[in-house]
Scaffold this active site. Structure first.
Site, mmCIF file in Angstrom:
data_model
loop_
_atom_site.group_PDB
_atom_site.id
_atom_site.type_symbol
_atom_site.label_atom_id
_atom_site.label_comp_id
_atom_site.label_asym_id
_atom_site.label_seq_id
_atom_site.Cartn_x
_atom_site.Cartn_y
_atom_site.Cartn_z
ATOM 1 N N ILE A 163 -1.569 6.236 4.396
ATOM 2 C CA ILE A 163 -0.783 5.875 5.595
ATOM 3 C C ILE A 163 0.701 5.794 5.231
ATOM 4 C CG2 ILE A 163 -0.308 4.061 7.307
ATOM 5 C CD1 ILE A 163 -3.289 3.387 7.256
ATOM 6 N N ASP A 170 -5.359 2.315 18.860
ATOM 7 C CA ASP A 170 -6.390 2.337 19.910
ATOM 8 C C ASP A 170 -5.748 2.620 21.270
ATOM 9 O OD1 ASP A 170 -8.469 1.162 18.021
ATOM 10 O OD2 ASP A 170 -6.914 -0.382 18.004
ATOM 11 N N ARG A 214 -15.608 -1.833 9.946
ATOM 12 C CA ARG A 214 -14.381 -2.374 9.338
ATOM 13 C C ARG A 214 -14.618 -3.789 8.796
ATOM 14 N NH1 ARG A 214 -12.801 -0.037 14.205
ATOM 15 N NH2 ARG A 214 -11.654 1.923 13.988
ATOM 16 N N GLN A 257 -0.440 -13.306 0.357
ATOM 17 C CA GLN A 257 0.715 -12.612 0.971
ATOM 18 C C GLN A 257 1.326 -13.461 2.086
ATOM 19 O OE1 GLN A 257 -0.399 -8.563 2.013
ATOM 20 N NE2 GLN A 257 -0.258 -7.903 -0.115
ATOM 21 N N HIS A 267 -9.735 -4.712 16.768
ATOM 22 C CA HIS A 267 -9.640 -3.307 16.351
ATOM 23 C C HIS A 267 -10.953 -2.965 15.633
ATOM 24 C CE1 HIS A 267 -8.221 0.450 14.721
ATOM 25 N NE2 HIS A 267 -8.399 0.026 13.492
ATOM 26 N N GLY A 289 0.840 -1.210 0.000
ATOM 27 C CA GLY A 289 0.000 0.000 0.000
ATOM 28 C C GLY A 289 0.865 1.246 0.000
ATOM 29 N N ALA A 290 2.006 1.137 -0.684
ATOM 30 C CA ALA A 290 3.055 2.158 -0.567
ATOM 31 C C ALA A 290 2.685 3.511 -1.161
ATOM 32 C CB ALA A 290 4.334 1.636 -1.233
ATOM 33 N N ARG A 326 -12.377 1.877 4.925
ATOM 34 C CA ARG A 326 -13.844 1.945 4.917
ATOM 35 C C ARG A 326 -14.288 3.378 4.635
ATOM 36 N NH1 ARG A 326 -16.042 2.119 11.194
ATOM 37 N NH2 ARG A 326 -14.124 2.913 12.115
ATOM 38 N N ASN A 343 -11.044 -7.154 1.190
ATOM 39 C CA ASN A 343 -9.628 -7.180 1.604
ATOM 40 C C ASN A 343 -9.121 -8.570 1.995
ATOM 41 O OD1 ASN A 343 -9.448 -4.462 1.159
ATOM 42 N ND2 ASN A 343 -9.736 -3.863 3.295
HETATM 43 P P1 NAD Z 1 -5.334 4.137 0.841
HETATM 44 O O1 NAD Z 1 -6.520 3.780 -0.002
HETATM 45 O O2 NAD Z 1 -4.878 5.543 0.884
HETATM 46 O O3 NAD Z 1 -4.089 3.247 0.410
HETATM 47 C C1 NAD Z 1 -4.170 1.873 0.267
HETATM 48 C C2 NAD Z 1 -3.169 1.481 -0.806
HETATM 49 O O4 NAD Z 1 -3.100 0.068 -0.842
HETATM 50 C C3 NAD Z 1 -3.559 1.953 -2.228
HETATM 51 O O5 NAD Z 1 -2.483 2.711 -2.770
HETATM 52 C C4 NAD Z 1 -3.785 0.647 -2.975
HETATM 53 O O6 NAD Z 1 -3.355 0.733 -4.343
HETATM 54 C C5 NAD Z 1 -2.901 -0.321 -2.185
HETATM 55 N N1 NAD Z 1 -3.238 -1.736 -2.308
HETATM 56 C C6 NAD Z 1 -4.458 -2.299 -2.413
HETATM 57 N N2 NAD Z 1 -4.352 -3.625 -2.544
HETATM 58 C C7 NAD Z 1 -3.036 -3.919 -2.484
HETATM 59 C C8 NAD Z 1 -2.286 -5.120 -2.555
HETATM 60 N N3 NAD Z 1 -2.887 -6.307 -2.731
HETATM 61 N N4 NAD Z 1 -0.941 -5.053 -2.463
HETATM 62 C C9 NAD Z 1 -0.325 -3.859 -2.305
HETATM 63 N N5 NAD Z 1 -0.972 -2.688 -2.256
HETATM 64 C C10 NAD Z 1 -2.323 -2.709 -2.335
HETATM 65 O O7 NAD Z 1 -5.649 3.588 2.296
HETATM 66 P P2 NAD Z 1 -4.944 3.978 3.681
HETATM 67 O O8 NAD Z 1 -5.648 5.148 4.256
HETATM 68 O O9 NAD Z 1 -3.461 4.032 3.497
HETATM 69 O O10 NAD Z 1 -5.383 2.718 4.577
HETATM 70 C C11 NAD Z 1 -4.914 1.432 4.284
HETATM 71 C C12 NAD Z 1 -5.620 0.411 5.173
HETATM 72 O O11 NAD Z 1 -5.278 0.615 6.534
HETATM 73 C C13 NAD Z 1 -7.158 0.464 5.116
HETATM 74 O O12 NAD Z 1 -7.675 -0.849 5.122
HETATM 75 C C14 NAD Z 1 -7.518 1.184 6.411
HETATM 76 O O13 NAD Z 1 -8.832 0.889 6.830
HETATM 77 C C15 NAD Z 1 -6.478 0.604 7.329
HETATM 78 N N6 NAD Z 1 -6.222 1.325 8.584
HETATM 79 C C16 NAD Z 1 -5.976 0.555 9.675
HETATM 80 C C17 NAD Z 1 -5.698 1.163 10.893
HETATM 81 C C18 NAD Z 1 -5.427 0.324 12.119
HETATM 82 O O14 NAD Z 1 -5.328 0.882 13.211
HETATM 83 N N7 NAD Z 1 -5.296 -0.984 12.003
HETATM 84 C C19 NAD Z 1 -5.677 2.556 10.990
HETATM 85 C C20 NAD Z 1 -5.936 3.311 9.838
HETATM 86 C C21 NAD Z 1 -6.213 2.679 8.635
HETATM 87 C C1 LMR Z 2 -8.945 3.742 12.473
HETATM 88 O O1 LMR Z 2 -9.153 3.216 13.558
HETATM 89 O O2 LMR Z 2 -8.786 4.988 12.376
HETATM 90 C C2 LMR Z 2 -8.822 2.900 11.234
HETATM 91 O O3 LMR Z 2 -9.056 1.548 11.502
HETATM 92 C C3 LMR Z 2 -9.643 3.396 10.107
HETATM 93 C C4 LMR Z 2 -11.106 3.120 10.307
HETATM 94 O O4 LMR Z 2 -11.722 2.595 9.396
HETATM 95 O O5 LMR Z 2 -11.632 3.445 11.373
#
Ligand code: NAD
Ligand code: LMR
Length: 334
Positions: free
Chosen positions: A24, A165, A105, A119, A193, A19-20, A99, A112
């Site tokens: 995030i 969190d 989520r 992977q 989460h 997701g580079a 989302r 997803n």
């Molecule tokens: P984003 O849409 O800005 O970026 C996601 C990137 O992932 C995109 O560039 C996309 O092309 C890429 N991608 C999709 N499928 C892929 C794959 N199979 N291999 C490699 N790259 C792939 O999203 P974001 O805001 O960076 O968020 C990414 C994820 O993190 C989301 O699922 C979001 O809900 C989650 N998130 C989790 C937490 C947590 O606390 N766990 C917090 C915030 C966001």
């Molecule tokens: C968060 O906690 O901010 C992330 O998991 C993004 C979301 O969907 O809430």
């Protein structure tokens, strides 16, 4: 303490990020390049993206170079995850859909879930000693899918992120008590989460003194727990996009503590495959209080839990069991 068991024989730390080109990663990569998880150590970055976002990832590479980080080594872009994971010491699995307003989520599982089986297989083959953090949502169950496919990777090397969190909980409590977050210890966020998580301030201390009574049971159940548990949705509502810089910051905190160790007796919140601790069934990737000792996460044992804590833990456990059943049903896990 950084371990010397990785397959990477150079002094540099090989870090892979999926997701580079996403939001995030746009914060995370620059903090990795600055050496925040590996002070003084050279960092090679492997940026993994899907084909349509490859060019954008190349643009991020250009910016990483333009920042002239003294510790930054090679930066490469990959659309083949197996190639990008090769010899990785540390892997951040961020690539997944976020989302939208109104979604939970778990609604992302269908979209997803399919990412994490392949992977996991690739990681098991080319980076069995890697430390893996799943950030992409729903993070816990995605990590459970990954763990089911990542043959050869020790279960406690596969984690999902509860640190955001945990940090949110610390910040809310610090504001309430009017103390700096650095004065607080003993916070834990149990479970998923998701909105069912249990941010637990029962053992919280400020400068060593218990503060549960001071926080007040009404504030804890009416404000603190729902606020922390629903903070992701609140950010989406107010910012218009899901959290990004705070998520990257939590990912840095998680991996830095894993590599370098947690402080003294202090613990942090980490989701990892349950070993049966606190009665949580094996196979669930569950948020526990954890210490990093000699470069490995260990679940803190022996915390005494009252009836309300047990009930809240059971609630979030049940949701994770339902998610796991759903991904089995969908064929993501055999
Ligand atoms: P984003 O849409 O800005 O970026 C996601 C990137 O992932 C995109 O560039 C996309 O092309 C890429 N991608 C999709 N499928 C892929 C794959 N199979 N291999 C490699 N790259 C792939 O999203 P974001 O805001 O960076 O968020 C990414 C994820 O993190 C989301 O699922 C979001 O809900 C989650 N998130 C989790 C937490 C947590 O606390 N766990 C917090 C915030 C966001
Ligand atoms: C968060 O906690 O901010 C992330 O998991 C993004 C979301 O969907 O809430």
């Amino acid at each position: 303490m950084v371990d010397n068991t990785s397959q990477n024989t150079s002094d540099a730390l090989n870090v892979a990020v999926t997701g580079a080109a996403g939001q995030i990663a746009y914060s995370l990569l620059f903090r990795l390049a600055a050496g925040e998880i590996s002070p003084g150590r050279k960092v090679n970055l492997r940026l993994i993206e899907i084909e349509p976002a490859k060019r954008a990832a190349e643009g991020v590479t250009m910016e990483l170079k333009d920042a002239a980080f003294p510790l930054l080594g090679d930066v490469t872009v990959h659309t083949d995850a197996r190639e990008g994971f090769q010899d990785a010491d540390v892997v951040f699995l961020v690539g997944a859909k976020p989302r939208q307003k109104g979604q939970e989520r778990a609604d992302l599982l269908a979209a997803n879930g399919a990412i994490f089986g392949p992977q996991g297989e690739a990681l098991g083959e080319v980076a069995p000693n890697a430390r893996v953090l799943v950030v992409g949502n729903p993070a816990n169950t995605n990590a459970a899918i990954l763990a089911a496919h990542a043959k050869g990777i020790a279960p406690n090397r596969i984690t999902a992120m509860m640190r955001l969190d945990h940090n949110r909980a610390l910040s809310q409590a610090a504001d309430r008590l009017d103390v700096p977050v650095s004065a607080l210890s003993g916070m834990v966020v149990w479970g998923n989460h998701s909105a069912s998580q249990f941010p637990d301030a029962t053992a919280l201390r400020a400068a060593g003194e218990p503060v549960f009574e001071k926080l007040g049971t009404e504030w804890i159940s009416e404000e603190f727990i729902p606020r922390v548990a629903k903070r992701g949705a609140e950010i989406i509502e107010v910012r218009g996009h899901s959290s990004a810089a705070s998520a990257a910051s939590a990912a840095i905190d998680h991996m830095r503590d894993w590599l370098l160790g947690t402080e003294g007796d202090e613990w942090v919140s980490v989701a990892l495959p349950s070993d049966g601790s606190y009665g949580v069934p094996e196979g669930l990737v569950f948020g526990f209080p954890c210490r990093s000792v000699n470069g490995e996460w260990e679940i803190v044992q022996g915390l005494e839990l009252g009836e309300e804590q047990k009930q809240r833990i059971a609630r979030t456990q049940q949701e994770l069991e339902e998610e796991l059943a759903a991904v089995r049903e969908a064929g993501f896990i055999d």
